[in-house]
Design an enzyme around this catalytic site. Structure first.
Site, PDB file in Angstrom:
ATOM      1  CE1 TYR A 159       7.703   4.088 -14.322  1.00 17.78           C
ATOM      2  CE2 TYR A 159       8.176   6.330 -13.618  1.00 17.78           C
ATOM      3  CZ  TYR A 159       7.277   5.295 -13.790  1.00 17.78           C
ATOM      4  OH  TYR A 159       5.970   5.467 -13.427  1.00 17.78           O
TER       5      TYR A 159
ATOM      6  CG  HIS B 237       5.090  10.091 -14.008  1.00 23.15           C
ATOM      7  ND1 HIS B 237       4.379   9.967 -12.829  1.00 23.15           N
ATOM      8  CD2 HIS B 237       5.702   8.896 -14.205  1.00 23.15           C
ATOM      9  CE1 HIS B 237       4.544   8.737 -12.361  1.00 23.15           C
ATOM     10  NE2 HIS B 237       5.352   8.073 -13.167  1.00 23.15           N
TER      11      HIS B 237
ATOM     12  CG  ASP C 251      -1.132   2.341 -16.038  1.00 23.96           C
ATOM     13  OD1 ASP C 251      -2.357   2.325 -15.776  1.00 23.96           O
ATOM     14  OD2 ASP C 251      -0.475   3.387 -16.135  1.00 23.96           O
TER      15      ASP C 251
ATOM     16  CG  ASP D 227     -16.952  -0.610 -45.690  1.00 24.25           C
ATOM     17  OD1 ASP D 227     -16.801   0.585 -46.020  1.00 24.25           O
ATOM     18  OD2 ASP D 227     -17.287  -1.503 -46.473  1.00 24.25           O
TER      19      ASP D 227
ATOM     20  NE  ARG E 185       2.324   4.119 -14.016  1.00 19.94           N
ATOM     21  CZ  ARG E 185       2.993   3.876 -15.126  1.00 19.94           C
ATOM     22  NH1 ARG E 185       4.232   4.285 -15.269  1.00 19.94           N
ATOM     23  NH2 ARG E 185       2.439   3.183 -16.130  1.00 19.94           N
TER      24      ARG E 185
ATOM     25  CG  HIS F  54       2.324   7.003 -22.304  1.00 23.28           C
ATOM     26  ND1 HIS F  54       2.247   8.292 -22.754  1.00 23.28           N
ATOM     27  CD2 HIS F  54       1.940   7.041 -21.018  1.00 23.28           C
ATOM     28  CE1 HIS F  54       1.853   9.081 -21.768  1.00 23.28           C
ATOM     29  NE2 HIS F  54       1.662   8.344 -20.697  1.00 23.28           N
TER      30      HIS F  54
ATOM     31  CG  HIS G 104      -4.950  11.571 -18.319  1.00 24.85           C
ATOM     32  ND1 HIS G 104      -3.772  11.831 -18.952  1.00 24.85           N
ATOM     33  CD2 HIS G 104      -4.713  10.447 -17.579  1.00 24.85           C
ATOM     34  CE1 HIS G 104      -2.870  10.917 -18.622  1.00 24.85           C
ATOM     35  NE2 HIS G 104      -3.426  10.055 -17.804  1.00 24.85           N
TER      36      HIS G 104
ATOM     37  CD  GLU H  95      -2.500   5.119 -12.277  1.00 22.33           C
ATOM     38  OE1 GLU H  95      -2.060   4.267 -13.082  1.00 22.33           O
ATOM     39  OE2 GLU H  95      -2.962   6.215 -12.638  1.00 22.33           O
TER      40      GLU H  95
ATOM     41  CD  GLU I  75      -0.539   7.962 -12.577  1.00 27.02           C
ATOM     42  OE1 GLU I  75       0.095   7.235 -13.336  1.00 27.02           O
ATOM     43  OE2 GLU I  75      -1.585   8.535 -12.887  1.00 27.02           O
TER      44      GLU I  75
ATOM     45  CG  ASP J 279      -5.066   5.369 -14.544  1.00 29.83           C
ATOM     46  OD1 ASP J 279      -4.354   4.385 -14.795  1.00 29.83           O
ATOM     47  OD2 ASP J 279      -4.710   6.547 -14.767  1.00 29.83           O
TER      48      ASP J 279
ATOM     49  CG  HIS K  26      -4.182  11.600 -14.145  1.00 31.80           C
ATOM     50  ND1 HIS K  26      -5.369  10.932 -14.275  1.00 31.80           N
ATOM     51  CD2 HIS K  26      -3.211  10.644 -14.232  1.00 31.80           C
ATOM     52  CE1 HIS K  26      -5.139   9.644 -14.475  1.00 31.80           C
ATOM     53  NE2 HIS K  26      -3.831   9.425 -14.435  1.00 31.80           N
TER      54      HIS K  26
HETATM   55  N1  GLY Z   1      -2.817   5.009 -17.504  1.00 33.84           N
HETATM   56  C1  GLY Z   1      -2.461   6.333 -17.755  1.00 33.84           C
HETATM   57  C2  GLY Z   1      -2.017   7.016 -16.561  1.00 33.84           C
HETATM   58  O1  GLY Z   1      -1.672   6.389 -15.578  1.00 33.84           O
HETATM   59  O2  GLY Z   1      -2.060   8.205 -16.487  1.00 33.84           O
HETATM   60 MN    MN Z   2      -2.352   4.444 -15.165  1.00 31.83          MN
HETATM   61 MN    MN Z   3      -2.956   7.513 -14.232  1.00 33.10          MN
END
Ligand code: GLY
Ligand code: MN
Ligand code: MN
Length: 440
Positions: free
Chosen positions: A387, A349, A259, A38, A405, A242, A360, A407, A383, A270, A353
């Site tokens: 790694y 990556h 992050d 529920d 990273r 992730h 995103h 960002e 960002e 972000d 974005h």
């Molecule tokens: N936190 C997700 C990204 O950096 O795209």
């Molecule tokens: Mn991020």
């Molecule tokens: Mn991001």
């Protein structure tokens, strides 16, 4: 602070002016989502729906009918029901919705099937986001089918379906001053969380203890949710892009990658920072950190109207490849390493974005197969990261398991850029100083 009814109205006018003549646009609210039995997940309105209405309730449909004399904007929503409201909280109801949302008409959602045929009838095309919500897809098809079944006596059903997304998402891509203010506020709240987490970090703590610092800062300032699941990764976990189990113990020599960004009034932030658990970078950590930091700086410098969306990414690739080459982690000539994308072994990556109501965010990155040009009002993350796999036996042990990273959220301005996520320690000195000054 927030989006005024006037701005919501302006958005509706703008989208309707971009629709082909004799069309209808249809949008559905986000469905409620069960977490278990529920218990539901916290409800969040669909971003497109909110963008055009400011309405935060489920079980609603919006019809946009440009040129309709009796009113162009029609909302179907839940009726007021005191007994239900006792359990689930306030319901606006169709009557109050008209004035509260400054729309033309509102009806109970139960009557949608009956009323909507009259709105669709005679239209040439329907704009809606097809293929995103099975229930809504079926609903729209049923309305069209009913019209077809009646076509012998009435006009034929619409013969064209167009995705609403494209028109709407181009609007959402360019942020208004009010939207930018909300994004700045989101970033500011997140900054408090990052600073607290960094400051309270001690070897021996669990990753989730730092997540709790973030969550506390977010909620305390009126954010009702993180914009995405917070990532707190210590040691090798920083290399998992992730990672979000956030359950491991933070060890003395670890780097901690956080992050995390809050959502404030439907707008996301972000932000990533990486810092040493002990408060002092090791020599190797520092060497890699400086490369990522320079890559971010150069990428941000590449943000200005007229540059392609790809320019910041290319700037970051250049710095990272050069840096890794100098450290002996890549071998060969700089231009060949960039061309063959060998840097992707460590930087897998893209540099960023779009960010807005969705973390995103919507909006095309390419137009006719080419990277689009940056325009004032767009907001992108920057960002870059490096790694180094903990299990990469081909390189010296001292580098393994370093994951970094950095960002930030950056607005494209008329002349260049403005960083929205400011005030969080970022250089080696800033981080080490912040961590050595413990506040309670
Ligand atoms: N936190 C997700 C990204 O950096 O795209
Ligand atoms: Mn991020
Ligand atoms: Mn991001």
């Amino acid at each position: 602070m927030g989006i005024t009814n006037r701005e919501f109205k302006k958005r509706r006018k703008e989208i309707m002016s971009r629709m082909e003549p004799n069309s209808i646009g249809l949008l559905s609210s986000a469905p409620e989502c069960l977490r278990n039995n529920d218990a539901e997940y916290q409800y969040r309105q669909n971003s497109d729906f909110y963008y055009l209405t400011g309405f935060t309730e489920p079980h609603a449909i919006l019809a946009l009918v440009p040129g309709r004399e009796q009113g162009e904007v029609i909302l179907f929503c839940r009726e007021k029901n005191e007994e239900k409201e006792l359990w689930t909280g306030y319901i606006l109801g169709p009557e109050a919705a008209i004035d509260s949302l400054k729309i033309d008409d509102a009806y109970p959602i139960e009557d949608v099937d009956e009323i909507i045929s009259g709105l669709i009838e005679g239209k040439d095309r329907i704009y809606y986001s097809m293929g995103r919500d099975d229930h809504f897809d079926r609903q729209v098809m049923t309305w069209v089918k009913n019209l077809r079944n009646n076509a012998k006596v009435g006009p034929p059903p619409p013969s064209e379906f167009q995705v609403l997304d494209h028109l709407l998402h181009e609007l959402r891509l360019i942020k208004s001053p009010a939207e930018i203010k909300l994004m700045e506020k989101a970033a500011k709240i997140s900054a408090e969380g990052h600073k607290a987490a960094m400051n309270r970090c001690v070897p021996g703590a669990k990753e989730y203890e730092l997540e709790a610092e973030l969550q506390y800062a977010f909620t305390r300032s009126g954010s009702r949710s993180p914009a995405y699941q917070s990532i707190v990764g210590a040691g090798d976990n920083a290399c998992v892009l992730h990672y979000n189990s956030n359950k491991a113990e933070i060890k003395k020599g670890d780097l901690v990658l956080i992050d995390a960004g809050c959502e404030y009034e439907y707008y996301a932030s972000d932000i990533t920072r990486t810092f040493p658990a002990s408060g002092k970078f090791t020599k190797e950590q520092k060497l890699i950190y400086e490369i990522v930091l320079l890559a971010q700086k150069e990428a941000i410098k590449a943000i200005k109207p007229g540059n392609t969306w790809d320019a910041p990414h290319n700037a970051s690739v250049k710095v990272i490849t050069k840096g890794l080459l100098e450290l002996g982690l890549l071998k060969g000539s700089l231009s060949r390493l960039i061309k063959s994308q060998e840097y992707r072994r460590y930087y897998m990556h893209r540099v960023g974005h779009w960010i807005g109501m969705d973390v995103h965010d919507v909006g095309d990155y390419k137009i006719d197969g080419h990277w689009r040009l940056l325009e004032p009002g767009m907001v992108t993350t920057i960002e870059p990261g490096i790694y180094i796999s903990p299990s990469d036996n081909s390189i010296s042990k001292k580098w393994r398991g370093i994951g970094i990273r950095i960002e930030d959220d950056v607005l494209v301005t008329k002349t260049g850029y403005r960083i929205l996520s400011t005030g969080i320690p970022k250089t080696v000195v800033e981080i080490e100083t912040h961590m050595s000054t413990k506040v309670n």
